[in-house]
Motif scaffolding. Structure first.
Motif, PDB file in Angstrom:
ATOM      1  N   UNK A   1       0.820  -1.214   0.000  1.00  0.00           N
ATOM      2  CA  UNK A   1       0.000   0.000   0.000  1.00  0.00           C
ATOM      3  C   UNK A   1       0.856   1.267   0.000  1.00  0.00           C
ATOM      4  N   UNK A   2       1.975   1.244   0.735  1.00  0.00           N
ATOM      5  CA  UNK A   2       2.822   2.430   0.819  1.00  0.00           C
ATOM      6  C   UNK A   2       3.477   2.767  -0.512  1.00  0.00           C
ATOM      7  N   UNK A   3       3.587   1.782  -1.397  1.00  0.00           N
ATOM      8  CA  UNK A   3       4.271   1.990  -2.670  1.00  0.00           C
ATOM      9  C   UNK A   3       3.294   2.154  -3.833  1.00  0.00           C
TER      10      UNK A   3
ATOM     11  N   UNK B   1       7.180 -10.394  -2.259  1.00  0.00           N
ATOM     12  CA  UNK B   1       6.892  -8.972  -2.047  1.00  0.00           C
ATOM     13  C   UNK B   1       6.211  -8.776  -0.697  1.00  0.00           C
ATOM     14  N   UNK B   2       5.231  -9.622  -0.404  1.00  0.00           N
ATOM     15  CA  UNK B   2       4.495  -9.486   0.847  1.00  0.00           C
ATOM     16  C   UNK B   2       5.362  -9.688   2.070  1.00  0.00           C
ATOM     17  N   UNK B   3       6.160 -10.766   2.090  1.00  0.00           N
ATOM     18  CA  UNK B   3       6.950 -11.065   3.286  1.00  0.00           C
ATOM     19  C   UNK B   3       8.066 -10.049   3.485  1.00  0.00           C
ATOM     20  N   UNK B   4       8.669  -9.553   2.396  1.00  0.00           N
ATOM     21  CA  UNK B   4       9.732  -8.562   2.567  1.00  0.00           C
ATOM     22  C   UNK B   4       9.181  -7.239   3.075  1.00  0.00           C
ATOM     23  N   UNK B   5       7.999  -6.855   2.623  1.00  0.00           N
ATOM     24  CA  UNK B   5       7.418  -5.587   3.085  1.00  0.00           C
ATOM     25  C   UNK B   5       6.942  -5.687   4.532  1.00  0.00           C
ATOM     26  N   UNK B   6       6.404  -6.832   4.929  1.00  0.00           N
ATOM     27  CA  UNK B   6       6.022  -7.029   6.327  1.00  0.00           C
ATOM     28  C   UNK B   6       7.273  -7.010   7.206  1.00  0.00           C
TER      29      UNK B   6
ATOM     30  N   UNK C   1      10.126  -5.570   6.554  1.00  0.00           N
ATOM     31  CA  UNK C   1      10.630  -4.202   6.564  1.00  0.00           C
ATOM     32  C   UNK C   1       9.842  -3.332   7.542  1.00  0.00           C
ATOM     33  N   UNK C   2       8.518  -3.444   7.510  1.00  0.00           N
ATOM     34  CA  UNK C   2       7.672  -2.637   8.394  1.00  0.00           C
ATOM     35  C   UNK C   2       7.907  -2.986   9.857  1.00  0.00           C
ATOM     36  N   UNK C   3       8.046  -4.277  10.151  1.00  0.00           N
ATOM     37  CA  UNK C   3       8.298  -4.695  11.527  1.00  0.00           C
ATOM     38  C   UNK C   3       9.650  -4.175  12.023  1.00  0.00           C
ATOM     39  N   UNK C   4      10.654  -4.200  11.149  1.00  0.00           N
ATOM     40  CA  UNK C   4      11.979  -3.707  11.541  1.00  0.00           C
ATOM     41  C   UNK C   4      11.969  -2.197  11.724  1.00  0.00           C
ATOM     42  N   UNK C   5      11.256  -1.500  10.874  1.00  0.00           N
ATOM     43  CA  UNK C   5      11.160  -0.048  10.995  1.00  0.00           C
ATOM     44  C   UNK C   5      10.473   0.346  12.297  1.00  0.00           C
ATOM     45  N   UNK C   6       9.533  -0.465  12.750  1.00  0.00           N
ATOM     46  CA  UNK C   6       8.819  -0.189  13.997  1.00  0.00           C
ATOM     47  C   UNK C   6       9.618  -0.601  15.227  1.00  0.00           C
ATOM     48  N   UNK C   7      10.660  -1.444  15.038  1.00  0.00           N
ATOM     49  CA  UNK C   7      11.452  -1.891  16.171  1.00  0.00           C
ATOM     50  C   UNK C   7      11.143  -3.294  16.628  1.00  0.00           C
ATOM     51  N   UNK C   8      10.167  -3.959  15.999  1.00  0.00           N
ATOM     52  CA  UNK C   8       9.848  -5.330  16.372  1.00  0.00           C
ATOM     53  C   UNK C   8      10.984  -6.281  16.022  1.00  0.00           C
TER      54      UNK C   8
ATOM     55  N   UNK D   1      18.487  -2.923  11.466  1.00  0.00           N
ATOM     56  CA  UNK D   1      19.382  -3.252  10.356  1.00  0.00           C
ATOM     57  C   UNK D   1      18.610  -3.760   9.149  1.00  0.00           C
ATOM     58  N   UNK D   2      17.525  -4.486   9.399  1.00  0.00           N
ATOM     59  CA  UNK D   2      16.740  -5.043   8.305  1.00  0.00           C
ATOM     60  C   UNK D   2      15.933  -3.975   7.570  1.00  0.00           C
TER      61      UNK D   2
END
Length: 327
Positions: free
Chosen positions: A98-100, A178-183, A185-192, A196-197
């Protein structure tokens, strides 16, 4: 090089599957626009092949093959649905992009519903053609459609279908990765997960690190694990994830009504409740070995979450704004 261990005499690795996984990972690192153009082309080709199967195969249907229509009963139908459930995972995975996408709040729900409806119709018609051309006991598990057309003297069309099947696999792999990499990425950006990811390419703006990790991990599974075992393990994870998401929709609607929502679920809470019950119902038809494998992975995930992610989530640390009823 023709298959994973245990799939045939002398089989050591499914080299072709390994190469395809790495190819899709490379494609995703080129950027979402380039990858989306490739996906559009192969989807069009795949749909044309499916339409060819339906149009030509219709004239070679023997209605006696439909008797009995449920040879293993309703339970067998549900077991089959639980086994091939990964086929519908792609529609949910679209939301991860959705973000892209442009104007995702308007276009994403329509894209998911339209693609699901179209694919469901094509899926059912193609299955009816296959089981009408051949008795269910004679369907080849390795190449059902191409073998069925070859059996009625349509060898050239069978070759086209075989190529179309490979094209179809490419589109599925693209969507899943695409789905698993974006999930991820989002989890890493949030700190979960470690930040580094969440590192993206400076010009292509895609998470190349997680993309290559997923690519190599997928290549390993595709090359060395039997497809049936991999499919069941994937299905139970997806079904439970659907149940959790549907539950979260209900909980968040009442506990945090102030959260900004790009999409709103109609007929709350009936629709998500049906989603929970349907997902759990299908899970019960999977084998106990699948439950055991999943339980191990699930426990590992819980350990990672409570040991690392729970206190590092940026979303969890954000101040909550309560609203009065009716606001």
């Amino acid at each position: 090089m023709l298959g994973a261990p245990g799939t045939g005499e002398g089989h050591q690795v499914d080299l072709f599957a390994v190469v395809l996984c790495l190819f899709i990972a490379y494609l995703l690192t080129l950027g979402i626009k380039s990858a989306a153009r490739f996906e559009m082309v192969v989807v069009v080709l795949k749909v044309l092949v499916v339409l060819l199967v339906i149009a030509v195969g219709f004239f070679h249907i023997d209605t006696s093959n439909y008797n009995p229509f449920f040879p293993y009963g309703i339970g067998g139908a549900f077991t089959g649905a639980a086994t091939v459930f990964f086929a519908v995972f792609g529609y949910d995975a679209m939301s991860t992009a959705a973000e892209e996408s442009k104007d995702s709040q308007r276009h994403m729900p329509k894209a998911i519903v339209y693609s699901l409806a179209i694919s469901m119709v094509l899926y059912v018609l193609a299955c009816l053609v296959l089981t009408g051309m051949q008795n269910y006991t004679e369907v080849d598990k390795e190449s059902g459609f191409s073998t069925a057309f070859a059996s009625v003297g349509l060898g050239q069309i069978a070759d086209i279908i075989a190529v179309g099947a490979i094209i179809g696999i490419l589109t599925v792999m693209f969507t899943f990765m695409l789905g698993v990499t974006r999930v991820w990425f989002s989890m890493s950006r949030d700190g979960l997960l470690p930040k580094w990811f969440a590192k993206t390419h400076p010009t292509r703006r895609v998470p190349t690190r997680v993309t290559w990790i997923v690519g190599f991990a997928s290549a390993g599974i595709a090359g060395f694990v039997k497809i049936g075992e991999a499919a069941e393990l994937t299905n139970i994870g997806i079904l439970l994830a659907f149940a959790v998401v549907c539950t979260a929709v209900i909980v968040l609607r009442y506990r945090q009504p102030d959260l900004p929502r790009g999409f709103r679920c109609p007929w709350m809470p009936v629709v998500p409740a049906i989603g929970v019950l349907a997902s759990i119902w299908l899970i019960t038809y999977l084998q106990w070995q699948t439950w055991l494998r999943f339980a191990i992975w699930f426990l590992i995930g819980l350990v990672i979450y409570f040991a690392y992610s729970y206190k590092r989530s940026e979303l969890a640390k954000a101040p909550r704004v309560d609203t009065e009823p009716g606001e």
